[in-house]
Design an enzyme around this catalytic site. Structure first.
Site: not given
Length: 220
Positions: A31, A135, A140-142, A174
């Site tokens: 991914h 999502m 935007g962030f892991g 997520g």
């Protein structure tokens, strides 16, 4: 319904990218999160880097485009050979047309929606997509925590897919980990994106297989 594990390379060591891709060869796809610092407040990489990732990856690429103006830019990822291209409903003015363009270029077309975006406006369009990506964190962030409030939307989406008799994959992205994967699968997801849960493990292959087994147990 088959279970698929797609590790997110957002959590990998980019200085050792080829090795980090080899380490997840037991997964179904890699991914790859493409972020433009406009649609989401983060910047990752664009087409040249993704193309190189595709060239060196031992498994197919699942490109997740978190970018503005997806109608203008998503096709290039299909052209370069990504196996699946996810674009956001919130960034597309003509999602059906875009999905058909992606499919015509030989890739699977996936519609992604943010946590606050309802699935209902897209229920009648499900047949136009190969996959729906829900999502379960704000994109935007892991490393974010799984949002259980998104699970009812996963349930409704799975029900709509099944009611229509479609072979549409349902992906969640997520906060997927050993403690959340069973809940995601029980709600109806069958494609699971896990970043830190895989790349924080010393043995990435073992982490992938553990997630797969937990998912299969929940499916049974």
């Amino acid at each position: 319904m088959s279970i698929r594990i797609h590790p997110s390379i957002l959590s990998c060591d980019f200085s050792r990218l080829s090795e980090e891709l080899d380490a997840i060869s037991a997964a179904d796809m890699a991914h790859v999160d493409v972020m433009d610092n406009h649609f989401v407040p983060n910047l990752t990489f664009g087409p040249p880097v993704v193309e190189r990732i595709r060239e060196v990856s031992p498994i197919p690429i699942d490109a997740h485009l978190m970018i503005e103006q997806a109608d203008r830019h998503a096709q290039v990822y299909a052209e370069m050979g990504c196996a699946s291209v996810s674009f956001h409903a919130e960034a597309s003015a003509a999602p059906v047309r875009l999905a058909r363009e992606i499919r015509a270029l030989g890739a699977k077309a996936s519609l992604a929606i943010r946590p606050a975006t309802p699935i209902e406006p897209y229920i009648d369009l499900l047949a136009e997509f190969d996959q729906i990506l829900i999502m379960t964190v704000e994109p935007g962030f892991g490393g974010q925590s799984f949002l259980d409030v998104c699970l009812p939307k996963v349930v409704r989406t799975r029900q709509a897919i099944d009611d229509a008799g479609l072979e549409v994959q349902l992906q969640v992205d997520g906060g997927v980990s050993t403690t959340t994967v069973a809940r995601a699968v029980a709600a109806g997801a069958n494609v699971l994106v896990a970043g830190s849960a895989v790349y924080s493990a010393e043995n990435r292959s073992a982490a992938i297989e553990e997630l797969r087994e937990l998912a299969l147990d929940a499916l049974r």
